[in-house]
Design a protein around this motif. Structure first.
Motif, PDB file in Angstrom:
ATOM      1  N   TYR A 116      46.472  38.661  16.767  1.00  0.00           N
ATOM      2  CA  TYR A 116      46.803  39.727  17.720  1.00  0.00           C
ATOM      3  C   TYR A 116      48.110  40.397  17.290  1.00  0.00           C
ATOM      4  O   TYR A 116      48.276  41.605  17.360  1.00  0.00           O
ATOM      5  CB  TYR A 116      46.992  39.176  19.138  1.00  0.00           C
ATOM      6  CG  TYR A 116      45.768  38.591  19.793  1.00  0.00           C
ATOM      7  CD1 TYR A 116      44.532  39.241  19.723  1.00  0.00           C
ATOM      8  CD2 TYR A 116      45.855  37.410  20.532  1.00  0.00           C
ATOM      9  CE1 TYR A 116      43.423  38.698  20.366  1.00  0.00           C
ATOM     10  CE2 TYR A 116      44.753  36.878  21.174  1.00  0.00           C
ATOM     11  CZ  TYR A 116      43.542  37.518  21.083  1.00  0.00           C
ATOM     12  OH  TYR A 116      42.450  36.993  21.721  1.00  0.00           O
ATOM     13  N   TRP A 159      49.325  39.199  29.324  1.00  0.00           N
ATOM     14  CA  TRP A 159      47.973  38.667  29.104  1.00  0.00           C
ATOM     15  C   TRP A 159      47.978  37.530  28.078  1.00  0.00           C
ATOM     16  O   TRP A 159      47.153  36.631  28.123  1.00  0.00           O
ATOM     17  CB  TRP A 159      46.977  39.763  28.694  1.00  0.00           C
ATOM     18  CG  TRP A 159      47.344  40.557  27.471  1.00  0.00           C
ATOM     19  CD1 TRP A 159      48.056  41.718  27.454  1.00  0.00           C
ATOM     20  CD2 TRP A 159      47.032  40.257  26.105  1.00  0.00           C
ATOM     21  NE1 TRP A 159      48.209  42.162  26.169  1.00  0.00           N
ATOM     22  CE2 TRP A 159      47.582  41.287  25.317  1.00  0.00           C
ATOM     23  CE3 TRP A 159      46.336  39.229  25.457  1.00  0.00           C
ATOM     24  CZ2 TRP A 159      47.476  41.325  23.922  1.00  0.00           C
ATOM     25  CZ3 TRP A 159      46.219  39.261  24.072  1.00  0.00           C
ATOM     26  CH2 TRP A 159      46.784  40.290  23.318  1.00  0.00           C
ATOM     27  N   LEU A 160      48.956  37.555  27.170  1.00  0.00           N
ATOM     28  CA  LEU A 160      49.009  36.484  26.166  1.00  0.00           C
ATOM     29  C   LEU A 160      49.615  35.210  26.735  1.00  0.00           C
ATOM     30  O   LEU A 160      49.301  34.104  26.307  1.00  0.00           O
ATOM     31  CB  LEU A 160      49.843  36.942  24.968  1.00  0.00           C
ATOM     32  CG  LEU A 160      49.037  37.275  23.734  1.00  0.00           C
ATOM     33  CD1 LEU A 160      49.930  37.839  22.652  1.00  0.00           C
ATOM     34  CD2 LEU A 160      48.302  36.047  23.217  1.00  0.00           C
ATOM     35  N   GLU A 162      48.979  34.194  29.590  1.00  0.00           N
ATOM     36  CA  GLU A 162      47.844  33.520  30.230  1.00  0.00           C
ATOM     37  C   GLU A 162      46.965  32.832  29.202  1.00  0.00           C
ATOM     38  O   GLU A 162      46.145  31.997  29.527  1.00  0.00           O
ATOM     39  CB  GLU A 162      47.029  34.546  31.035  1.00  0.00           C
ATOM     40  CG  GLU A 162      47.741  34.942  32.311  1.00  0.00           C
ATOM     41  CD  GLU A 162      47.437  36.374  32.750  1.00  0.00           C
ATOM     42  OE1 GLU A 162      46.474  36.964  32.240  1.00  0.00           O
ATOM     43  OE2 GLU A 162      48.203  36.894  33.590  1.00  0.00           O
ATOM     44  N   GLN A 163      47.138  33.191  27.934  1.00  0.00           N
ATOM     45  CA  GLN A 163      46.329  32.552  26.875  1.00  0.00           C
ATOM     46  C   GLN A 163      47.169  31.615  26.012  1.00  0.00           C
ATOM     47  O   GLN A 163      46.930  31.465  24.828  1.00  0.00           O
ATOM     48  CB  GLN A 163      45.710  33.623  25.981  1.00  0.00           C
ATOM     49  CG  GLN A 163      44.749  34.534  26.687  1.00  0.00           C
ATOM     50  CD  GLN A 163      44.106  35.509  25.707  1.00  0.00           C
ATOM     51  OE1 GLN A 163      43.956  35.241  24.527  1.00  0.00           O
ATOM     52  NE2 GLN A 163      43.718  36.662  26.202  1.00  0.00           N
ATOM     53  N   LYS A 164      48.235  31.089  26.546  1.00  0.00           N
ATOM     54  CA  LYS A 164      49.053  30.070  25.870  1.00  0.00           C
ATOM     55  C   LYS A 164      49.986  30.608  24.791  1.00  0.00           C
ATOM     56  O   LYS A 164      50.472  29.855  23.937  1.00  0.00           O
ATOM     57  CB  LYS A 164      48.158  28.979  25.263  1.00  0.00           C
ATOM     58  CG  LYS A 164      48.405  27.621  25.906  1.00  0.00           C
ATOM     59  CD  LYS A 164      47.600  26.525  25.253  1.00  0.00           C
ATOM     60  CE  LYS A 164      48.505  25.338  24.990  1.00  0.00           C
ATOM     61  NZ  LYS A 164      48.271  24.584  23.856  1.00  0.00           N
ATOM     62  N   LYS A 182      44.760  32.333  18.057  1.00  0.00           N
ATOM     63  CA  LYS A 182      44.427  33.744  17.817  1.00  0.00           C
ATOM     64  C   LYS A 182      45.670  34.650  17.860  1.00  0.00           C
ATOM     65  O   LYS A 182      45.640  35.788  17.397  1.00  0.00           O
ATOM     66  CB  LYS A 182      43.461  34.237  18.899  1.00  0.00           C
ATOM     67  CG  LYS A 182      42.060  33.710  18.781  1.00  0.00           C
ATOM     68  CD  LYS A 182      41.204  34.552  19.720  1.00  0.00           C
ATOM     69  CE  LYS A 182      39.895  33.879  20.032  1.00  0.00           C
ATOM     70  NZ  LYS A 182      39.443  34.195  21.387  1.00  0.00           N
ATOM     71  N   THR A 183      46.745  34.145  18.480  1.00  0.00           N
ATOM     72  CA  THR A 183      47.917  35.012  18.691  1.00  0.00           C
ATOM     73  C   THR A 183      48.459  35.623  17.387  1.00  0.00           C
ATOM     74  O   THR A 183      48.797  36.811  17.354  1.00  0.00           O
ATOM     75  CB  THR A 183      49.019  34.258  19.476  1.00  0.00           C
ATOM     76  OG1 THR A 183      48.427  33.795  20.687  1.00  0.00           O
ATOM     77  CG2 THR A 183      50.192  35.145  19.812  1.00  0.00           C
ATOM     78  N   ASN A 228      48.314  29.624  21.003  1.00  0.00           N
ATOM     79  CA  ASN A 228      46.918  30.026  20.838  1.00  0.00           C
ATOM     80  C   ASN A 228      46.691  30.426  19.377  1.00  0.00           C
ATOM     81  O   ASN A 228      47.427  31.261  18.847  1.00  0.00           O
ATOM     82  CB  ASN A 228      46.667  31.224  21.770  1.00  0.00           C
ATOM     83  CG  ASN A 228      45.247  31.771  21.671  1.00  0.00           C
ATOM     84  OD1 ASN A 228      44.521  31.483  20.722  1.00  0.00           O
ATOM     85  ND2 ASN A 228      44.879  32.566  22.654  1.00  0.00           N
ATOM     86  N   GLU A 273      44.707  43.201  26.647  1.00  0.00           N
ATOM     87  CA  GLU A 273      44.221  42.779  25.330  1.00  0.00           C
ATOM     88  C   GLU A 273      43.382  43.885  24.665  1.00  0.00           C
ATOM     89  O   GLU A 273      42.395  44.351  25.244  1.00  0.00           O
ATOM     90  CB  GLU A 273      43.389  41.509  25.489  1.00  0.00           C
ATOM     91  CG  GLU A 273      42.931  40.976  24.165  1.00  0.00           C
ATOM     92  CD  GLU A 273      42.103  39.710  24.310  1.00  0.00           C
ATOM     93  OE1 GLU A 273      42.200  39.017  25.340  1.00  0.00           O
ATOM     94  OE2 GLU A 273      41.359  39.419  23.356  1.00  0.00           O
TER      95      GLU A 273
END
Ligand code: BGC
Length: 413
Positions: A138, A123-124, A126-128, A134-135, A132, A86
């Motif tokens: 990103y 890594w994303l 792992e963050q849904k 925020k994606t 998410n 990230e």
């Protein structure tokens, strides 16, 4: 019968996607899934592994494309390579993609670059992922970086490839990992996440340079009623709304073009309204190795319908799984014939990009589906060999149209 000439600046070429050809995409979610689900029921049929090793052999591949008279190439960038952690960007990989783009250019082709073709950085995951909120931001940050650092060699940006295919195969039909863990809620979260990501990315790219051309690719099926009764027309309209219309209504607003990936004839009735695993292997008439009906006229119907969005159209994918290469020539010639007809009737279609340059990693199917203009020998050093149909397509690319002999051969008039 006359020579069917396409417009002078029409683009002819082929497409690839990073995860399907590069090999060794160890920082991507699909790579992690392959390992996590290996050997389990419903696990991956095959691992992507070295794929076509195009990460190292891209120059060889583009040389083939040039020999085949392509004047455009569609590729994708693997986000997981660019941003393996990230917020940490890998300079060597940015440099690698600069070399790839320069190589395409030096082989005389324009570039279409897809920023997201089904895979996310690990890594994303792992963050849904797209669930998410925020994606999308990103994604816009990654899009900015690509536009700033590589934009000078990108003629056309594509934000997303086929959002609906990805969401449906994961969360509705559930043949793409993560299978049963997902629900309809994941589908909708993903839908909104991708739409938002698309909008933010378009804004970000245009902010870097407002002349950059940006679009999105959708898989558009030719949806028609099974029987001509009023309720089937309603079902067809519902399918179209949920499969592309609503999304495109919002997504296309600030885009410069739409990319259509055309593969399917979807004949809808009450009994097959809800998508199932084998929904599209409808085995009507002539079919590909995968059981998909070959329906060239559908490309004409689809572009006519999508023209209502009033954006220039590029066919960013159209292709056939045909290991013996017995149907590919006729497939290409007939699809181009119908595409030409649409152009003749005033539809603004500016390019045709065949899927795909090389036999490659076909997601859940592994390596058994052979879509390539070029055969890749997996038992011998990944050797490349041009298929006969690729030469016919090369002739069309060179002449800029369909010659009379080909029309006669396939009885086109
Ligand atoms: C996808 C490709 C895929 C092709 C053939 C398209 O939907 O964009 O990644 O290989 O279809 O299935």
């Amino acid at each position: 019968m006359k020579f069917l000439k396409f417009p002078n600046d029409f683009l002819f070429g082929s497409a690839t996607a990073a995860y399907q050809i590069e090999g060794g995409n160890v920082n991507s979610d699909w790579w992690a899934w392959e390992r996590e689900y290996a050997g389990k029921p419903n696990g991956p049929r095959e691992m992507s592994g070295f794929a076509c090793d195009s990460y190292n052999r891209y120059k060889e591949d583009f040389k083939f494309a040039q020999e085949l008279n392509h004047n455009v190439h569609r590729m994708s960038i693997e986000w997981g390579r660019i941003e393996p952690q990230e917020g940490k960007f890998n300079e060597e990989e940015i440099e690698h993609y600069r070399n790839v783009l320069k190589s395409i250019k030096s082989h005389g082709m324009k570039t279409f670059v897809t920023l997201w073709h089904f895979t996310l950085p690990q890594w994303l995951r792992e963050q849904k992922g797209w669930g998410n909120f925020k994606t999308p931001y990103y994604f816009a940050r990654y899009a900015t970086l690509i536009a700033e650092r590589l934009g000078e060699d990108i003629d056309f940006f594509i934000t997303f490839n086929e959002p609906h295919v990805y969401l449906a195969l994961r969360h509705v039909i559930k043949i793409w990992i993560p299978y049963k863990h997902s629900t309809f809620l994941d589908f909708f979260e993903g839908w909104f996440g991708i739409l938002k990501g698309h909008k933010e990315a378009v804004k970000a790219i245009k902010k870097v340079n407002h002349t950059f051309k940006v679009g999105i690719c959708e898989n558009i099926m030719c949806i028609e009623p099974k029987r001509a009764v009023w309720w089937n027309y309603i079902l067809c309209e519902l399918r179209k709304l949920f499969q592309h219309k609503i999304f495109l209504h919002f997504a296309l607003k600030n885009c410069d073009f739409i990319g259509i990936n055309y593969y399917f004839h979807d004949v809808v009735g009450i009994r097959n309204f809800f998508l199932k695993k084998d929904s599209l292997e409808n085995k009507r008439g002539e079919v590909s190795d995968w059981g998909w009906e070959i329906y060239p006229e559908g490309i004409y119907k689809v572009v006519k319908e999508i023209a209502k969005f009033k954006k220039p159209i590029y066919i960013t994918e159209n292709g056939i799984a045909d290991a013996t290469d017995t149907k590919r020539e006729s497939f290409i010639v007939r699809h181009l014939y119908w595409l030409h007809k649409a152009i003749d009737e005033g539809i603004d279609v500016r390019g045709y990009i065949y899927w795909t340059l090389l036999d490659n990693f076909e997601w859940a199917e592994g390596y058994i589906r052979k879509f390539g203009l070029i055969e890749v020998d997996r038992s011998h050093n990944l050797d490349r060999k041009i298929r006969p149909s690729a030469y016919t397509y090369a002739k069309i690319c060179k002449e800029g149209g369909i010659t009379r002999d080909l029309q006669e051969k396939y009885n086109l008039s």
